[in-house]
Motif scaffolding. Structure first.
Motif, PDB file in Angstrom:
ATOM      1  N   CYS A 127       0.843  -1.193   0.000  1.00 58.55           N
ATOM      2  CA  CYS A 127       0.000   0.000   0.000  1.00 58.55           C
ATOM      3  C   CYS A 127       0.890   1.258   0.000  1.00 58.55           C
ATOM      4  O   CYS A 127       1.799   1.382   0.831  1.00 58.55           O
ATOM      5  N   PRO A 128       0.697   2.190  -0.938  1.00 54.76           N
ATOM      6  CA  PRO A 128       1.564   3.369  -1.031  1.00 54.76           C
ATOM      7  C   PRO A 128       1.680   4.155   0.270  1.00 54.76           C
ATOM      8  O   PRO A 128       2.767   4.666   0.596  1.00 54.76           O
ATOM      9  N   ALA A 129       0.607   4.269   1.026  1.00 57.78           N
ATOM     10  CA  ALA A 129       0.665   5.012   2.285  1.00 57.78           C
ATOM     11  C   ALA A 129       1.623   4.349   3.266  1.00 57.78           C
ATOM     12  O   ALA A 129       2.369   5.032   3.986  1.00 57.78           O
ATOM     13  N   ILE A 130       1.665   3.042   3.302  1.00 50.95           N
ATOM     14  CA  ILE A 130       2.581   2.328   4.195  1.00 50.95           C
ATOM     15  C   ILE A 130       4.010   2.456   3.698  1.00 50.95           C
ATOM     16  O   ILE A 130       4.947   2.613   4.490  1.00 50.95           O
ATOM     17  N   CYS A 131       4.193   2.408   2.372  1.00 49.70           N
ATOM     18  CA  CYS A 131       5.540   2.587   1.816  1.00 49.70           C
ATOM     19  C   CYS A 131       6.125   3.935   2.238  1.00 49.70           C
ATOM     20  O   CYS A 131       7.290   4.027   2.667  1.00 49.70           O
ATOM     21  N   GLU A 132       5.332   4.960   2.134  1.00 49.28           N
ATOM     22  CA  GLU A 132       5.812   6.306   2.473  1.00 49.28           C
ATOM     23  C   GLU A 132       6.068   6.431   3.970  1.00 49.28           C
ATOM     24  O   GLU A 132       7.067   7.040   4.387  1.00 49.28           O
ATOM     25  N   LYS A 133       5.204   5.872   4.789  1.00 51.26           N
ATOM     26  CA  LYS A 133       5.309   6.042   6.232  1.00 51.26           C
ATOM     27  C   LYS A 133       6.497   5.288   6.818  1.00 51.26           C
ATOM     28  O   LYS A 133       7.168   5.780   7.741  1.00 51.26           O
ATOM     29  N   TYR A 134       6.823   4.103   6.281  1.00 52.76           N
ATOM     30  CA  TYR A 134       7.862   3.262   6.876  1.00 52.76           C
ATOM     31  C   TYR A 134       9.101   3.117   6.004  1.00 52.76           C
ATOM     32  O   TYR A 134       9.960   2.282   6.268  1.00 52.76           O
ATOM     33  N   ILE A 136       9.507   2.068   2.896  1.00 54.99           N
ATOM     34  CA  ILE A 136       9.588   0.872   2.059  1.00 54.99           C
ATOM     35  C   ILE A 136       9.744   1.318   0.608  1.00 54.99           C
ATOM     36  O   ILE A 136       9.095   2.274   0.162  1.00 54.99           O
ATOM     37  N   VAL A 137      10.609   0.629  -0.116  1.00 55.56           N
ATOM     38  CA  VAL A 137      10.826   0.997  -1.526  1.00 55.56           C
ATOM     39  C   VAL A 137       9.510   0.872  -2.285  1.00 55.56           C
ATOM     40  O   VAL A 137       8.593   0.163  -1.871  1.00 55.56           O
ATOM     41  N   GLU A 138       9.440   1.547  -3.419  1.00 57.13           N
ATOM     42  CA  GLU A 138       8.174   1.680  -4.118  1.00 57.13           C
ATOM     43  C   GLU A 138       7.895   0.582  -5.131  1.00 57.13           C
ATOM     44  O   GLU A 138       6.856   0.601  -5.799  1.00 57.13           O
ATOM     45  N   SER A 139       8.787  -0.393  -5.262  1.00 59.68           N
ATOM     46  CA  SER A 139       8.540  -1.474  -6.216  1.00 59.68           C
ATOM     47  C   SER A 139       9.220  -2.756  -5.741  1.00 59.68           C
ATOM     48  O   SER A 139      10.136  -2.731  -4.905  1.00 59.68           O
ATOM     49  N   GLU A 140       8.767  -3.852  -6.297  1.00 56.77           N
ATOM     50  CA  GLU A 140       9.336  -5.147  -5.938  1.00 56.77           C
ATOM     51  C   GLU A 140      10.779  -5.261  -6.416  1.00 56.77           C
ATOM     52  O   GLU A 140      11.615  -5.864  -5.744  1.00 56.77           O
ATOM     53  N   GLU A 141      11.084  -4.678  -7.552  1.00 55.07           N
ATOM     54  CA  GLU A 141      12.445  -4.740  -8.090  1.00 55.07           C
ATOM     55  C   GLU A 141      13.440  -4.063  -7.148  1.00 55.07           C
ATOM     56  O   GLU A 141      14.532  -4.576  -6.893  1.00 55.07           O
ATOM     57  N   GLU A 142      13.062  -2.909  -6.617  1.00 55.35           N
ATOM     58  CA  GLU A 142      13.949  -2.210  -5.687  1.00 55.35           C
ATOM     59  C   GLU A 142      14.143  -3.012  -4.401  1.00 55.35           C
ATOM     60  O   GLU A 142      15.220  -2.994  -3.803  1.00 55.35           O
ATOM     61  N   VAL A 147      17.889  -6.862  -0.776  1.00 54.67           N
ATOM     62  CA  VAL A 147      17.625  -8.079  -0.019  1.00 54.67           C
ATOM     63  C   VAL A 147      18.806  -8.502   0.843  1.00 54.67           C
ATOM     64  O   VAL A 147      18.648  -9.236   1.819  1.00 54.67           O
ATOM     65  N   GLY A 148      20.007  -8.016   0.532  1.00 61.32           N
ATOM     66  CA  GLY A 148      21.178  -8.406   1.319  1.00 61.32           C
ATOM     67  C   GLY A 148      21.078  -7.999   2.772  1.00 61.32           C
ATOM     68  O   GLY A 148      21.596  -8.674   3.665  1.00 61.32           O
ATOM     69  N   SER A 149      20.403  -6.905   3.052  1.00 63.90           N
ATOM     70  CA  SER A 149      20.288  -6.437   4.431  1.00 63.90           C
ATOM     71  C   SER A 149      19.383  -7.322   5.264  1.00 63.90           C
ATOM     72  O   SER A 149      19.359  -7.221   6.483  1.00 63.90           O
ATOM     73  N   ALA A 150      18.646  -8.231   4.627  1.00 61.31           N
ATOM     74  CA  ALA A 150      17.743  -9.104   5.378  1.00 61.31           C
ATOM     75  C   ALA A 150      18.512 -10.084   6.247  1.00 61.31           C
ATOM     76  O   ALA A 150      18.004 -10.565   7.253  1.00 61.31           O
ATOM     77  N   LYS A 151      19.749 -10.418   5.866  1.00 60.43           N
ATOM     78  CA  LYS A 151      20.531 -11.376   6.647  1.00 60.43           C
ATOM     79  C   LYS A 151      20.796 -10.859   8.048  1.00 60.43           C
ATOM     80  O   LYS A 151      20.762 -11.610   9.010  1.00 60.43           O
ATOM     81  N   ALA A 152      21.066  -9.561   8.151  1.00 57.29           N
ATOM     82  CA  ALA A 152      21.331  -9.007   9.478  1.00 57.29           C
ATOM     83  C   ALA A 152      20.071  -9.032  10.329  1.00 57.29           C
ATOM     84  O   ALA A 152      20.121  -9.317  11.518  1.00 57.29           O
ATOM     85  N   GLY A 153      18.943  -8.749   9.707  1.00 60.22           N
ATOM     86  CA  GLY A 153      17.699  -8.728  10.457  1.00 60.22           C
ATOM     87  C   GLY A 153      17.250 -10.090  10.933  1.00 60.22           C
ATOM     88  O   GLY A 153      16.473 -10.205  11.862  1.00 60.22           O
ATOM     89  N   SER A 154      17.734 -11.167  10.289  1.00 61.07           N
ATOM     90  CA  SER A 154      17.281 -12.505  10.660  1.00 61.07           C
ATOM     91  C   SER A 154      18.013 -13.061  11.867  1.00 61.07           C
ATOM     92  O   SER A 154      17.604 -14.068  12.420  1.00 61.07           O
TER      93      SER A 154
END
Length: 266
Positions: A127-134, A136-142, A147-154
């Protein structure tokens, strides 16, 4: 002689001589009694008998429950087993034979199809409103680029530091910006509280609007981001249990049972 009764004496009992075995037996009994006398067993037994009455105490024997004979069912013959398996397969086949498309199901109920057709795929994003608020990038490609930063979060999820959550739920909580589909499948936005129970009329309408705009049928986390307070698995269940059976959306991947249950057949 007159006046006197004649008394005949009975002959004395004749004792048969003991054989060698009986002689030895008597000797063993006498020897054992002597040993018991020396040990004071007889005296102790007499004292106990006097204390408890005339009878010496007896050891209580453990009562053993009688075994109940259990009748076992005879083993089924091969022919009987084969017949049962055949009936089971026949019942399964008949269940699939009874499956209907949504149009057939509605016609069988005497109703008309008034919904719209989908191909089972969601093609939108968060949802665009959630992307802007938190942030989040605006497309799946971005998102795939980052995705590399997900390793640290896990790491927190694997370490079990997520307040007792399951591994899947804990891991998905780290994926808000890198894999929002996984995040929103199990979580609402950080500032929201997940709703439970029946859906409201507003949520129902928002579901249909989102499906018309972006499609529906997979990527349930992304889909759920458009419906505040609902997560992906709730949307998936509502789709299967309510939207399809009511004839609001036609998804060719599903078939209907006569009981009104939507079954995924692929």
């Amino acid at each position: 002689m007159r006046g006197r009764s004649l008394v005949i004496a009975e002959p004395a009992a004749v004792t048969a001589p003991m054989c060698e075995y009986e002689i030895q037996r008597e000797e063993r009994i006498k020897r054992n009694n002597d040993i018991l006398e020396q040990l004071g067993v007889h005296t102790a037994a007499q004292a106990m008998a006097a204390r408890h009455g005339k009878r010496a105490p007896q050891r209580h024997k453990r009562k053993v429950a009688a075994k109940v004979a259990i009748r076992k069912c005879p083993r089924l013959s091969r022919d009987t087993q084969a017949a049962l398996e055949k009936e089971k397969l026949k019942a399964q086949d008949s269940e699939h034979d009874d499956l209907m498309t949504l149009q057939e199901y509605l016609k069988w109920k005497g109703e008309d199809f008034k919904g719209f057709l989908v191909d089972g795929h969601y093609r939108g994003w968060v949802c665009p409103a959630i992307c802007e608020k938190y942030g989040i990038v605006e497309s799946e490609e971005e998102a795939f680029v980052a995705v590399g930063s997900a390793k640290a979060g896990s790491k927190g999820a694997r370490a079990g530091n997520m307040h007792g959550w399951s591994n899947a739920r804990a891991f998905s909580a780290t994926q808000l910006r890198t894999n929002p589909n996984a995040y929103f499948y199990r979580h609402v936005a950080p500032d929201q509280e997940q709703a439970q129970g029946d859906w409201t009329a507003e949520e129902h309408e928002l579901f249909l609007e989102t499906a018309k705009a972006h499609g529906v049928g997979d990527k349930w986390g992304l889909f759920a981001s458009h419906i505040p307070a609902r997560v992906g698995y709730q949307c998936s269940a509502y789709y299967r249990d309510t939207i399809i059976p009511k004839g609001l959306i036609l998804d060719p991947r599903f078939r209907m049972t006569r009981a009104g249950k939507a079954l995924f057949v692929g």
